[in-house]
Design a protein around this motif. Structure first.
Motif, mmCIF file in Angstrom:
data_model
loop_
_atom_site.group_PDB
_atom_site.id
_atom_site.type_symbol
_atom_site.label_atom_id
_atom_site.label_comp_id
_atom_site.label_asym_id
_atom_site.label_seq_id
_atom_site.Cartn_x
_atom_site.Cartn_y
_atom_site.Cartn_z
ATOM 1 N N LYS A 218 0.544 -1.048 -0.219
ATOM 2 C CA LYS A 218 0.139 -0.063 0.523
ATOM 3 C C LYS A 218 0.806 0.758 -0.087
ATOM 4 O O LYS A 218 0.903 1.912 -0.976
ATOM 5 N N LYS A 219 1.623 1.153 0.854
ATOM 6 C CA LYS A 219 2.449 2.377 0.986
ATOM 7 C C LYS A 219 3.533 2.380 -0.394
ATOM 8 O O LYS A 219 3.763 3.923 -1.246
ATOM 9 N N GLU B 293 3.024 5.850 -2.978
ATOM 10 C CA GLU B 293 4.140 7.155 -3.356
ATOM 11 C C GLU B 293 4.343 7.103 -4.279
ATOM 12 O O GLU B 293 5.137 8.157 -4.862
ATOM 13 N N GLY B 294 3.769 6.289 -5.720
ATOM 14 C CA GLY B 294 3.527 6.001 -6.946
ATOM 15 C C GLY B 294 4.400 5.736 -7.370
ATOM 16 O O GLY B 294 4.730 5.432 -8.996
ATOM 17 N N GLU B 295 5.026 4.363 -6.853
ATOM 18 C CA GLU B 295 5.898 3.530 -7.568
ATOM 19 C C GLU B 295 4.699 2.641 -8.097
ATOM 20 O O GLU B 295 5.370 1.517 -9.216
ATOM 21 N N TYR B 296 3.890 2.126 -8.081
ATOM 22 C CA TYR B 296 2.924 1.305 -8.953
ATOM 23 C C TYR B 296 1.757 2.428 -8.713
ATOM 24 O O TYR B 296 1.198 2.969 -7.783
ATOM 25 N N PRO B 297 1.130 2.182 -10.109
ATOM 26 C CA PRO B 297 0.059 2.823 -10.994
ATOM 27 C C PRO B 297 -1.427 2.504 -9.732
ATOM 28 O O PRO B 297 -1.255 1.332 -9.085
ATOM 29 N N LYS B 298 -2.387 3.388 -9.428
ATOM 30 C CA LYS B 298 -3.959 2.178 -8.219
ATOM 31 C C LYS B 298 -3.957 1.485 -8.919
ATOM 32 O O LYS B 298 -4.508 0.436 -7.871
#
Length: 300
Positions: free
Chosen positions: A286-287, A291-296
């Motif tokens: 989730k973190k 943080e935007g490392e992975y898309p929603k």
């Protein structure tokens, strides 16, 4: 040069976890850990994914992953079983334990003809690891040159029990000299301790360990094959014996037949050995999304 392949070891029994953790959901939308590895591998230039699974979960794995991966990467499935590649005269009808990771890799021999990486299904390795593997497998791989992503031992422990890790010895060129499969590793106070066969050993922080994140030239299949039958003959009556990837790597290094480079990239790791590890993995994923490392949505 063809794109490298990602070989996912997903045939494990999950005995300490209590279920098929390779298809359990951990991400915000129920994503499995494998999905993050595949997502990162695609970003790093991999062109094919080969799942090694047990027959009992094959259809469930197909239903879980094929709809998400269609059109994004080539996908293939390989079965690992107690009978596969075992001559009739070397079979032990009392055996129920799988033969281990090197046997799993050998089961994929006919499915993989290009340089490839090997990973566990229940470990999160991080994009840095796949970037390092992708570059090595696309540019530096040779029949006698393989690689491994090394992780510092203190970064790959569980707060919920002991773990098994391949503890590495390396030289000044960051090449593997040898590896010892070490069980019952855990923190005890401010120390990292292994207790095995009534022997207690302290492992220094910073010691590189293997998390089964390897890169191989396809010549490795022949090397594994050469060791497979001798292993079976020597362990036919040992129902718990396992044929590990580190066993193969150690033998090749000792015989002077191969070099294994320890690559940088082992910065982020988490995984599930026990059911109690699951909340921590859910929070960590989730973190990374936040943080935007992975898309929603991992697969749009």
């Amino acid at each position: 040069m063809s794109k490298p392949t990602l070989l996912v070891l997903a045939a494990g029994m999950g005995s300490r976890y209590g279920g098929n953790k390779q298809i359990d959901g951990f991400g915000p939308n129920g994503e499995t850990i494998i999905e993050y590895s595949i997502y990162d591998a695609i970003r790093a230039g991999f062109g094919k994914v080969v799942f090694i699974v047990r027959a009992e979960i094959l259809e469930e794995v197909k239903d879980k992953f094929l709809p998400k991966l269609e059109g994004k990467v080539e996908v293939q499935f390989v079965l690992q079983s107690l009978e596969k590649l075992v001559p009739q005269e070397l079979k032990n009808p009392e055996r129920s334990k799988p033969y281990g990771t090197a046997h799993a890799v050998l089961c994929a021999k006919n499915a993989v003809k290009e340089p490839f990486a090997v990973i566990n299904a229940d470990d999160f390795y991080g994009l840095e690891a796949f970037d390092a593997l992708g570059k090595f497998l696309s540019n530096g791989v040779q029949p006698n040159l393989h690689c491994m992503i090394g992780y510092a031992v203190e970064d790959v422990l569980s707060d919920n029990g002991s773990v098994a890790r391949g503890v590495c010895e390396t030289n000044e060129e960051n090449q593997l000299l040898g590896m010892v499969e070490t069980t019952n590793i855990q923190r005890e106070g401010d120390k990292i301790i292994s207790r095995e066969d009534q022997v207690t050993q302290e492992i220094k922080p910073g010691t590189p360990v293997s998390m089964n994140c390897w890169g191989f030239h396809p010549a490795i299949f022949e090397a594994i094959e050469d060791m497979w039958i001798p292993f079976l003959k020597g362990s036919q009556n040992n129902l718990k014996s396992e044929f590990y990837i580190p066993t193969v790597a150690n033998q090749l290094i000792q015989d002077g037949k191969a070099v294994v480079e320890i690559l940088p990239g082992g910065k982020t790791w988490f995984g599930v050995t026990y059911a109690d590890d699951k909340p921590d993995v859910i929070a960590a994923l989730k973190k990374l999304h936040d943080e935007g490392e992975y898309p929603k949505q991992l697969w749009n």
